[in-house]
Design a protein around this motif. Structure first.
Motif, mmCIF file in Angstrom:
data_model
loop_
_atom_site.group_PDB
_atom_site.id
_atom_site.type_symbol
_atom_site.label_atom_id
_atom_site.label_comp_id
_atom_site.label_asym_id
_atom_site.label_seq_id
_atom_site.Cartn_x
_atom_site.Cartn_y
_atom_site.Cartn_z
ATOM 1 N N TYR A 27 0.858 -1.182 0.000
ATOM 2 C CA TYR A 27 0.000 0.000 0.000
ATOM 3 C C TYR A 27 0.894 1.232 0.000
ATOM 4 O O TYR A 27 1.596 1.477 0.985
ATOM 5 N N ASN A 28 0.912 1.926 -1.090
ATOM 6 C CA ASN A 28 1.757 3.119 -1.247
ATOM 7 C C ASN A 28 3.208 2.861 -0.840
ATOM 8 O O ASN A 28 3.752 3.519 0.030
ATOM 9 N N GLY A 59 -4.928 -0.842 -3.228
ATOM 10 C CA GLY A 59 -5.495 0.474 -3.548
ATOM 11 C C GLY A 59 -4.506 1.621 -3.415
ATOM 12 O O GLY A 59 -4.883 2.716 -2.980
ATOM 13 N N SER A 60 -3.256 1.397 -3.791
ATOM 14 C CA SER A 60 -2.244 2.469 -3.693
ATOM 15 C C SER A 60 -2.604 3.625 -4.618
ATOM 16 O O SER A 60 -3.165 3.410 -5.694
ATOM 17 N N ASP A 61 -2.255 4.845 -4.186
ATOM 18 C CA ASP A 61 -2.448 5.945 -5.128
ATOM 19 C C ASP A 61 -1.127 6.616 -5.479
ATOM 20 O O ASP A 61 -1.097 7.757 -5.905
ATOM 21 N N ASP A 62 -0.028 5.905 -5.279
ATOM 22 C CA ASP A 62 1.255 6.423 -5.753
ATOM 23 C C ASP A 62 1.749 5.513 -6.884
ATOM 24 O O ASP A 62 0.969 4.756 -7.454
ATOM 25 N N THR A 65 1.701 0.977 -8.215
ATOM 26 C CA THR A 65 0.986 0.206 -9.244
ATOM 27 C C THR A 65 1.766 0.169 -10.557
ATOM 28 O O THR A 65 1.772 -0.854 -11.241
ATOM 29 N N ARG A 85 -9.841 -0.915 -4.114
ATOM 30 C CA ARG A 85 -9.600 0.214 -3.208
ATOM 31 C C ARG A 85 -8.747 -0.304 -2.053
ATOM 32 O O ARG A 85 -8.405 -1.486 -2.040
ATOM 33 N N ASN A 86 -8.482 0.570 -1.086
ATOM 34 C CA ASN A 86 -7.724 0.124 0.081
ATOM 35 C C ASN A 86 -8.615 -0.726 0.985
ATOM 36 O O ASN A 86 -9.603 -0.250 1.535
#
Ligand code: UDP
Ligand code: MG
Length: 335
Positions: A27-28, A59-62, A65, A85-86
């Motif tokens: 995760y991130n 669900g990483s947003d950095d 991925t 999602r996370n």
């Protein structure tokens, strides 16, 4: 879209014979993932068993991925699972366990390099001795004293009051045999406390002490709230102590009030004092309201868990998967 690169021979070998899977939730972890992949590849190169790595993006947003995409398309030994999602660490591992194909065993390890992947050989050797579960025991946590103290107390509380034996200082870092993974995958509980579930399953289990490193980079993804939730799952899912505690509290409260009543009666009839008990009355009201609220809260925890379980939602939702260098839409995986 089908993307297959030229390493078809690796692919064929992988598809049918994967014996060992590594499951890594992320995760991130953009700051760690390159180093993680390098370390994992070095370990994979030494493995005599056909081994895959299942990277699970929670669900990483950095750029985690992007790195996962790249490695899964480039190296056939890497599979990538992207959740919608996370969902949290425990569910990310759960998703990885469902996807892992290792026919012999699965190693669960964190993606921040706190759990050294190089230990897999030592874990496998223990498994050869007939153990179905080999978990890591943290000998030395390089974490803040507050966190260390919290972990220390929690494991001891659970040991005292839990219905299962949870080895102190064991985490999710563990090698599980295929049999144990299959049973874990069968357990439908929504609030997952994997190390507890692992202990509950049973069979021969043992631990290997190891030094838990500091995370390679970045900050812990477990907020205090999440840690407390995890501790609650451990306590409420694996111990009936809280509910029994209420009854005991009730009994103690009744005994204390009886004693006080006797004191009042004795004071009045034998010594002729009429007790002036306004403060005592106030204290009793405040005390017992508190006790009642705590009791309701404890019952509420169980009700909440029953409610969540009765909703019957799937444990996680997969957006897409890159398996054997092929992109698969998550919906195609639905039963
Ligand atoms: N993680 C995850 N989802 C989350 C939180 C964490 O997949 O919601 C991953 C994280 O990327 C890491 C592992 O779970 O690989 C352990 O998390 P972390 O290191 O933050 O926890 P700690 O070691 O501090 O308990
Ligand atoms: Mg960590």
């Amino acid at each position: 879209m089908v993307l297959i690169n030229s390493k078809d021979y690796v692919l064929c070998r992988m598809q049918h014979k994967v014996q060992l899977s590594f499951v890594v939730p992320l995760y991130n972890e953009a700051q760690t993932i390159e180093q993680l992949i390098t370390r994992l590849q070095a370990v994979l190169n030494t493995m005599s068993l056909p081994t895959e790595v299942v990277l699970v993006d929670d669900g990483s947003d950095d750029s985690t991925t992007i790195a996962m995409n790249a490695i899964a398309l480039e190296d056939a030994r890497f599979q990538a699972v992207f959740l919608s999602r996370n969902h949290g660490h425990q569910l990310a591992i759960t998703a990885g366990l469902k996807m892992a194909r290792g026919s012999k065993a699965v190693l669960i390890l964190d993606g921040d390099l706190q759990d050294p992947p190089e230990l897999v050989q030592a874990f496998l050797e223990k498994m050869e001795e007939g153990f179905e579960v080999v978990y890591g025991i943290r000998t030395n946590r390089k974490e803040s004293w507050l966190k260390r103290f919290a972990y220390f107390s929690f494991y001891r509380i659970l040991k005292q009051f839990g219905n299962i034996y949870l080895p102190p200082d064991s985490g999710d870092f563990a090698l599980l045999s295929r049999k144990v993974v299959d049973y874990l995958n069968l357990l439908p509980e929504q609030n997952r406390y994997l190390r507890g579930m692992r202990a509950w399953i049973g069979f021969k289990q043992t631990g290997i002490p190891y030094e838990r490193d500091q995370r390679f980079a970045g900050k812990s993804k477990y907020s205090l709230k999440r840690l407390v939730e995890l501790a609650y799952s451990g306590l409420f899912n694996f111990s009936s102590f809280p509910i029994k505690f209420i009854t005991r509290l009730g009994v103690v409260a009744i005994l204390v009030s009886l004693a006080y009543l006797i004191y009042v009666l004795v004071s009045k009839f034998i010594y002729g004092n009429v007790p002036t008990g306004f403060t005592a009355l106030l204290m009793a009201i405040i005390l017992f309201s508190g006790v009642q609220l705590i009791s309701l809260g404890i019952i509420g925890e169980y009700v909440l868990r029953i409610y969540q379980q009765s909703q019957g939602r799937p444990l996680f939702i997969i957006d897409k998967v890159i398996k054997d260098q092929t992109l698969i839409n998550g919906q195609e995986l639905l039963p």
